[in-house]
Design an enzyme around this catalytic site. Structure first.
Site, PDB file in Angstrom:
ATOM      1  N   SER A  47     -32.753  40.546  -9.010  1.00  0.00           N
ATOM      2  CA  SER A  47     -31.743  39.536  -8.693  1.00  0.00           C
ATOM      3  C   SER A  47     -31.394  38.731  -9.939  1.00  0.00           C
ATOM      4  CB  SER A  47     -32.326  38.604  -7.629  1.00  0.00           C
ATOM      5  OG  SER A  47     -31.563  37.439  -7.531  1.00  0.00           O
ATOM      6  N   TYR A  71     -38.605  32.301  -4.563  1.00  0.00           N
ATOM      7  CA  TYR A  71     -37.961  33.604  -4.403  1.00  0.00           C
ATOM      8  C   TYR A  71     -37.741  34.232  -5.778  1.00  0.00           C
ATOM      9  CZ  TYR A  71     -34.358  37.091  -3.606  1.00  0.00           C
ATOM     10  OH  TYR A  71     -33.639  38.260  -3.602  1.00  0.00           O
ATOM     11  N   LYS A  75     -39.442  37.662  -7.522  1.00  0.00           N
ATOM     12  CA  LYS A  75     -38.671  38.780  -8.097  1.00  0.00           C
ATOM     13  C   LYS A  75     -39.073  39.004  -9.551  1.00  0.00           C
ATOM     14  CE  LYS A  75     -35.939  40.340  -4.848  1.00  0.00           C
ATOM     15  NZ  LYS A  75     -35.951  41.739  -4.422  1.00  0.00           N
TER      16      LYS A  75
END
Ligand code: UDP
Length: 257
Positions: A47, A71, A75
């Site tokens: 991402s 988050y 990642k």
């Protein structure tokens, strides 16, 4: 935003732990299972969040990697695992695909993403406003240093994103080595511009109200796309209007299910 560890202020430890468990734990399990099956080629959904608060836009793949929430941290930890795996064992070839803002759905209206609860993301919120589920779009801040003060993102149609995966797989087969590459259009679109494009594509007006900034949001985030073009021979093709039309078709299909 203050972020020194695995979670930022305002996030719960439960949420941080869930991202670690699902994303990092899941990746570690997958790698172990792949090893057992002697499969060492992987296309990983990363991402643009791994760039955190960018120093400059468009963001190139060589920009510093840092994160502003759990988050993003999860990642980045997955990327680290997969990077180190490739350094330690040359049989591994991993494409780290850094998605910008995937939106839209399959043009048939049959395949899409149905958010649970109130959507956090902009496009599904807009389609729910269009469907009458919310009275107006809540615009999180209009005082950013952007074209109209609202947050700018790089929205990419999911069908273009899917083709980017195929291009990445071909790259791994052809080159026999890994790559970290952005998947975006390279164009920045503001919140109000996306709402206007939706109206243009569907004829449905989207009422909005300006609210305070959302914690952790960056002002502007869009991709440098030259590496994707040069290495993968891939570029996004579909317009912002197509993204809106397909997102709206999907929203209507979901309502008829
Ligand atoms: N946004 C907004 N209202 C919403 C959802 C999002 O104004 O209901 C804004 C958000 O502040 C950001 C942009 O829309 O500037 C994209 O948000 P999204 O959550 O879709 O993507 P991300 O911020 O994770 O890149």
């Amino acid at each position: 935003m203050h972020f020194t560890g695995l979670k930022s202020v305002g996030e719960s430890w439960q949420q941080a732990a869930q991202y670690l468990d699902n994303n990092v734990g899941g990746t570690a399990c997958l790698v172990a299972a792949m090893e057992r099956a002697s499969v060492q080629r992987l296309v990983f959904s990363s991402s643009a969040t791994v760039y955190g608060q960018p120093d400059a836009v468009p963001i190139s793949e060589s920009a510093p990697l840092r994160t502003t929430n759990s988050y993003g941290r999860s990642k980045l930890l997955c990327e680290d695992i997969l990077r180190e795996l490739q350094m330690a064992d040359s049989r591994w070839q991993v494409a780290l695909l850094r998605y910008f803002n995937p939106v839209g759905a399959h043009t048939s209206g049959l395949i899409g993403e149905k958010p649970t609860g109130v959507p956090n993301n902009l496009m599904p919120y807009i389609t729910q406003v269009a469907a009458g589920q919310h009275p107006f779009l809540r615009v999180f801040g209009d005082d950013y240093p952007t074209v109209d003060g609202t947050g700018v993102r790089d929205y990419i149609h999911v069908m273009d994103l899917a083709k980017g995966h195929l291009a990445a797989l071909h790259y791994l087969e052809r080159e026999g080595k890994g790559i970290a590459v952005n998947l975006g259009t390279g164009s920045g679109v503001s919140v109000l511009q996306l709402a206007a494009a939706f109206t243009q594509a569907t004829g449905i007006a989207i009422a909005h109200q300006i609210l305070a900034r959302r914690q952790g949001d960056v002002a502007s985030c869009y991709a440098a796309t030259d590496l994707a073009l040069n290495a993968l021979a891939w570029r996004a093709q579909l317009s912002i209007e197509a993204m809106c039309a397909d997102a709206w078709r999907w929203e209507q299909s979901v309502r008829n299910l």
